[in-house]
Design an enzyme around this catalytic site. Structure first.
Site, PDB file in Angstrom:
ATOM      1  N   ASP A 128       9.240   2.472   1.784  1.00 11.88           N
ATOM      2  CA  ASP A 128       8.081   3.234   2.240  1.00 11.88           C
ATOM      3  C   ASP A 128       7.920   2.969   3.731  1.00 11.88           C
ATOM      4  O   ASP A 128       7.464   1.897   4.140  1.00 11.88           O
ATOM      5  CB  ASP A 128       6.844   2.789   1.442  1.00 11.88           C
ATOM      6  CG  ASP A 128       5.568   3.492   1.891  1.00 11.88           C
ATOM      7  OD1 ASP A 128       5.553   4.050   3.011  1.00 11.88           O
ATOM      8  OD2 ASP A 128       4.579   3.461   1.133  1.00 11.88           O
ATOM      9  N   LYS A 156       2.463   9.880   8.363  1.00 14.63           N
ATOM     10  CA  LYS A 156       1.754   9.403   9.561  1.00 14.63           C
ATOM     11  C   LYS A 156       2.324   9.932  10.886  1.00 14.63           C
ATOM     12  O   LYS A 156       2.036  11.049  11.263  1.00 14.63           O
ATOM     13  CB  LYS A 156       1.717   7.877   9.551  1.00 14.63           C
ATOM     14  CG  LYS A 156       0.715   7.341   8.519  1.00 14.63           C
ATOM     15  CD  LYS A 156       0.403   5.891   8.770  1.00 14.63           C
ATOM     16  CE  LYS A 156      -0.591   5.306   7.804  1.00 14.63           C
ATOM     17  NZ  LYS A 156      -1.984   5.632   8.096  1.00 14.63           N
ATOM     18  N   PHE A 191       0.861  -1.186   0.000  1.00 10.10           N
ATOM     19  CA  PHE A 191       0.000   0.000   0.000  1.00 10.10           C
ATOM     20  C   PHE A 191       0.896   1.234   0.000  1.00 10.10           C
ATOM     21  O   PHE A 191       1.724   1.389   0.889  1.00 10.10           O
ATOM     22  CB  PHE A 191      -0.935   0.033   1.217  1.00 10.10           C
ATOM     23  CG  PHE A 191      -1.937   1.146   1.122  1.00 10.10           C
ATOM     24  CD1 PHE A 191      -3.129   0.966   0.445  1.00 10.10           C
ATOM     25  CD2 PHE A 191      -1.677   2.394   1.674  1.00 10.10           C
ATOM     26  CE1 PHE A 191      -4.048   2.008   0.318  1.00 10.10           C
ATOM     27  CE2 PHE A 191      -2.591   3.442   1.558  1.00 10.10           C
ATOM     28  CZ  PHE A 191      -3.776   3.241   0.881  1.00 10.10           C
TER      29      PHE A 191
END
Ligand code: PLP
Length: 403
Positions: free
Chosen positions: A225, A254, A140
């Site tokens: 990532d 995040k 993702f």
């Protein structure tokens, strides 16, 4: 002055009338928080084991974080990247000093951090005729058109074709497949250190070391990532630190701003000047407010030793989950790295999430049957015990055939 006193039913109706229905929202409205606890509009308290999806690593209302933001808001929020921004430069410095030599580009989200990484890889590869980026199935990387194209999950792509070309997907944690997929058009391999939305999949311990070796041998870049795994979540400031290698590009978001939107693309020295003036930009990227938030977050994580704490609390949580669920037929697998913990069920997980929420524990389910446990890094053993005490009877009440 907005007072925000709308009754819950009215708030739900307001959202249904005016918000594009991209989210399935639960009927709870949180109004304030402290530490690992949230309070809703009816005055009920909840123990938060989701942290706004791995964002609120310092918990809520951390006094030093709040003081820094108040100070910054009173001075300056935004000027633009046309001018010097001290907290942005200081943030880049602290990120580089605690990762690998290089430079940083700031944006506002994980998708944008990855977009910048992809543009950098393309610009680097173009003169050599290399444009392909290999990512993993179940990965993702975000929801922009290019980052859904990078994401190896057809469910996120199917309604939005044509996708951005130039991506190929291989099974995660499979070196042979990766080796076969790299060809002379390949510019980079882009992977999560632990797959997040794809189910909290933790690869074998030597996978990334072997991937690094393969990338070196074949002359392609390695992009990691760390949008979900970074900023202390796995018990290290960056999850790649578990592997003994460093990437060429690392993306963050995040937990970086502890709730204030910010994304970062950290680029190793050799590639740090690939993007030049005019190649890329973000109006808000790394403005005074978001970079002060991120700088303060990292300073607190380092000064309060929250990485080590996340590692030990993660162990405690993992052990507790295994102990309290032993012998339950609906449990398929329990694993974790630091405070990134998964419990896989062989029944749908949403019923457990809903029942826990009713009893004051916030959890979330991914891939239909994987419960994720991602409390703030400041969670205490006592709070972990309280969460387990809520979860255990809920899991015991689920019948294997109740699907
Ligand atoms: N990359 C990873 C690994 C993620 O987990 C996410 C979000 O869940 C993203 C990228 C996208 O981040 P954002 O939602 O901030 O664009």
């Amino acid at each position: 002055m907005n007072e925000f006193v709308t009754k819950l039913e009215e708030l739900i109706a307001l959202g249904e009338k005016y918000l594009v229905p991209t989210y399935r929202r639960l009927p709870v409205a949180f109004v304030k928080g402290a530490g690992c606890w949230l309070e809703d509009s009816l005055g009920r308290k909840y123990l938060d084991f989701l942290s706004g999806i791995a964002v609120n690593n310092l918990g809520y209302a951390h006094p030093k974080f709040v003081a820094a933001l108040k100070d910054q808001i009173e001075k300056l929020i935004h000027t633009s990247n046309l001018y010097q921004i001290e907290p942005q430069a200081r943030l880049a410095e602290i990120l580089i000093k605690h990762s690998f030599p290089g430079k940083v580009f700031f944006s506002n989200s994980g998708a944008e951090a990855n977009e910048a990484a992809i543009k950098l890889v393309r610009k680097w590869g173009q003169p050599q005729g290399r444009s392909k980026i290999i990512t993993a199935l179940q990965s993702f990387h975000g929801r922009t058109l290019t980052t859904i194209s990078a994401t190896g999950q057809p469910k996120y792509q199917k309604s939005f074709t044509p996708l951005t070309p130039g991506f190929a997907y291989v099974p995660y944690d499979n070196l042979t497949a990766l080796g076969e997929a790299i060809d002379k058009e390949t510019a980079a391999v882009m992977l999560e250190v632990v797959q997040g939305e794809g189910g909290y999949n933790i690869p074998h311990s030597d996978y990334l070391r072997m991937v690094r070796q393969l990338c070196n041998e074949r002359g392609v870049l390695l992009v990691l990532d760390e949008v979900q795994t970074g900023i202390g979540r796995t018990g290290k400031l960056f999850a790649y630190e578990h592997t003994g290698i460093t990437p060429d590009v690392m993306t963050l978001a995040k937990g970086l701003g502890n709730g204030v939107p910010i994304g970062a693309t950290v680029v190793a020295e050799a590639y740090a000047d690939v993007l030049q003036p005019g190649d890329h930009a973000a109006t808000f990227g790394g403005n005074f407010l978001s970079s002060r938030a991120a700088l303060t977050t990292i300073e607190i994580i380092l000064s309060e030793n929250l990485c080590a704490l996340a590692a030990s609390r993660g162990e405690y949580l993992l052990k507790g989950l295994k102990r309290e669920t032993e012998g339950l037929p609906i449990i398929k697998d329990i694993k974790g790295l630091g405070l990134m913990v998964r419990l896989e069920l062989n029944v749908p997980g949403q019923q457990v999430v809903d029942a826990c929420l009713e009893r004051g524990l916030i959890l979330n389910c991914i891939q239909g049957n994987v419960l994720r446990f991602i409390p703030p890094l400041i969670v205490t053993n006592d709070e972990i015990d309280q969460a387990l005490a809520i979860l255990k009877p809920v899991l015991e009440g689920v019948r294997p055939d109740e699907t």
